[in-house]
Design a protein around this motif. Structure first.
Motif, PDB file in Angstrom:
ATOM      1  N   GLN A 202       0.829  -1.198   0.000  1.00 60.74           N
ATOM      2  CA  GLN A 202       0.000   0.000   0.000  1.00 60.74           C
ATOM      3  C   GLN A 202       0.866   1.252   0.000  1.00 60.74           C
ATOM      4  O   GLN A 202       0.512   2.266  -0.614  1.00 60.74           O
ATOM      5  N   ALA A 206       0.480   4.161  -2.734  1.00 56.96           N
ATOM      6  CA  ALA A 206       0.178   5.532  -2.342  1.00 56.96           C
ATOM      7  C   ALA A 206       1.089   6.516  -3.074  1.00 56.96           C
ATOM      8  O   ALA A 206       0.642   7.544  -3.588  1.00 56.96           O
ATOM      9  N   LEU A 209      -0.001   6.866  -6.694  1.00 54.63           N
ATOM     10  CA  LEU A 209      -1.218   7.635  -6.907  1.00 54.63           C
ATOM     11  C   LEU A 209      -0.957   9.142  -6.825  1.00 54.63           C
ATOM     12  O   LEU A 209      -1.597   9.919  -7.526  1.00 54.63           O
ATOM     13  N   ARG A 278      -5.651  11.580  -2.659  1.00 51.50           N
ATOM     14  CA  ARG A 278      -6.281  11.028  -1.452  1.00 51.50           C
ATOM     15  C   ARG A 278      -7.580  10.299  -1.791  1.00 51.50           C
ATOM     16  O   ARG A 278      -7.855   9.216  -1.271  1.00 51.50           O
ATOM     17  N   MET A 281      -6.741   6.984  -3.190  1.00 46.34           N
ATOM     18  CA  MET A 281      -6.264   6.081  -2.137  1.00 46.34           C
ATOM     19  C   MET A 281      -7.424   5.513  -1.344  1.00 46.34           C
ATOM     20  O   MET A 281      -7.448   4.320  -1.012  1.00 46.34           O
ATOM     21  N   PHE A 285      -7.853   1.625  -0.988  1.00 46.46           N
ATOM     22  CA  PHE A 285      -7.560   1.023   0.307  1.00 46.46           C
ATOM     23  C   PHE A 285      -8.810   0.744   1.137  1.00 46.46           C
ATOM     24  O   PHE A 285      -8.757   0.010   2.121  1.00 46.46           O
ATOM     25  N   VAL A 289      -8.240   8.420   4.544  1.00 47.65           N
ATOM     26  CA  VAL A 289      -6.818   8.736   4.412  1.00 47.65           C
ATOM     27  C   VAL A 289      -6.592  10.198   4.757  1.00 47.65           C
ATOM     28  O   VAL A 289      -7.339  11.082   4.314  1.00 47.65           O
TER      29      VAL A 289
END
Length: 314
Positions: A202, A206, A209, A278, A281, A285, A289
């Motif tokens: 992850q 991140a 992204l 964000r 993400m 996820f 975040v």
């Protein structure tokens, strides 16, 4: 898109293996990998060389598991890329993808074949593995009668195990491709659990992204001069609404004059980059975040192999 998968595959009939996804820059390799996996594991933008790392996308389908090795665009080291350490690193990543794979997808753009495509074909042909030709972006061809002559031209004098015109963006033509890939993989149990979609962490995703937003918003101004390093990645379990990921991302540029380009007037551009990253993400996820971003300078990092290694480039 892809068939429903059996949660309890019979090892004697189940197929599993690795497939390299190769082609010149900007033909839609990452879009294809994401479509086959059914989730966003590779970042995409309209800029060539958006993909800088070799990444594994895991597609679990009915009867098998396809391990898709997404690669940077393969190009000849000449012209604007000739002296770049970044170019050499990406080419090594792309070339090494054909080692120890069961097959390869050569992805090209419908209606276009140039010397870069020929170069990618030669690399795969010399590896001695089955090569499936994927002709992507057929949805952009207005006159479909031109497609067959184009395919005939591309296949003339070249060996392909199969040819698949499709649109990865529209998710059209993927079922036949999946079936053809599976037929060329060995009988083996799945290598990963059915809910796994990539071998990357992850933390890595991140950073990608954030870099995706940089490429999308600043591709014309800073096409290759920025990278992202995740300095902090922590799970905060004290929140009443559920786990919160606290992420700190540093955007590295090569010159002081590039910092205000990333930051924007009053910090507006940096806030927009962070906000959109964000949101991506949180979708990927599945939790909230909190993202902080900073911009720093490291002179000439993209042509410094030690700096590239420090930033995680293979």
């Amino acid at each position: 898109m892809t068939p429903e998968h059996d949660p309890n595959p019979d090892p004697s009939s189940h197929r599993s293996g690795s497939v390299a996804v190769v082609g010149r820059p900007n033909v839609g390799k990452s879009t294809l990998v994401n479509a086959l996996v059914g989730a966003k594991v590779s970042i995409v933008s309209s800029r060539p060389q958006t993909t800088r790392h070799r990444l594994l996308g895991i597609a679990t389908v009915d009867g098998g598991q396809i391990l898709l090795v997404d690669t940077p665009g393969l190009h000849r080291e000449q012209g604007k890329f000739k002296a770049s350490a970044m170019s050499r690193v990406m080419n090594r990543a792309a070339r090494s993808a054909v080692d120890d794979v069961d097959a390869a997808l050569l992805v090209v753009e419908a209606g276009r074949w140039d010397e870069e495509d020929s170069h990618a074909y030669r690399v795969l042909h010399d590896a001695g593995i089955p090569v499936l030709l994927v002709v992507n972006k057929v949805d952009r061809i207005k006159d479909k009668s031109t497609l067959l002559p184009f395919l005939a031209q591309v296949c003339d004098g070249r060996e392909f195990a199969a040819v698949h015109p499709l649109s990865a963006l529209k998710r059209k033509g993927l079922e036949a491709l999946v079936a053809d890939i599976l037929a060329r993989l060995p009988h083996a149990p799945p290598a990963y659990e059915e809910d796994e979609i990539t071998d990357r962490s992850q933390r890595f995703l991140a950073g990608e992204l954030v870099r995706e937003q940089l490429m999308r918003q600043l591709g014309d101004e800073l096409p290759y001069a920025a990278t992202v390093e995740i300095e902090r990645f922590a799970v905060d379990s004290t929140q009443k609404q559920g786990p919160l990921l606290r992420i700190g991302a540093v955007i590295w540029v090569e010159r002081e004059g590039q910092k205000p380009i990333v930051i924007g007037k009053g910090g507006a551009r940096l806030r927009d980059i962070g906000s959109k990253a964000r949101q991506q993400m949180e979708r990927l996820f599945g939790c909230k975040v909190f993202l902080e971003t900073w911009v720093r300078v490291r002179e000439g990092w993209s042509d410094d192999e030690s700096a590239l290694k420090a930033f995680g480039y293979e």
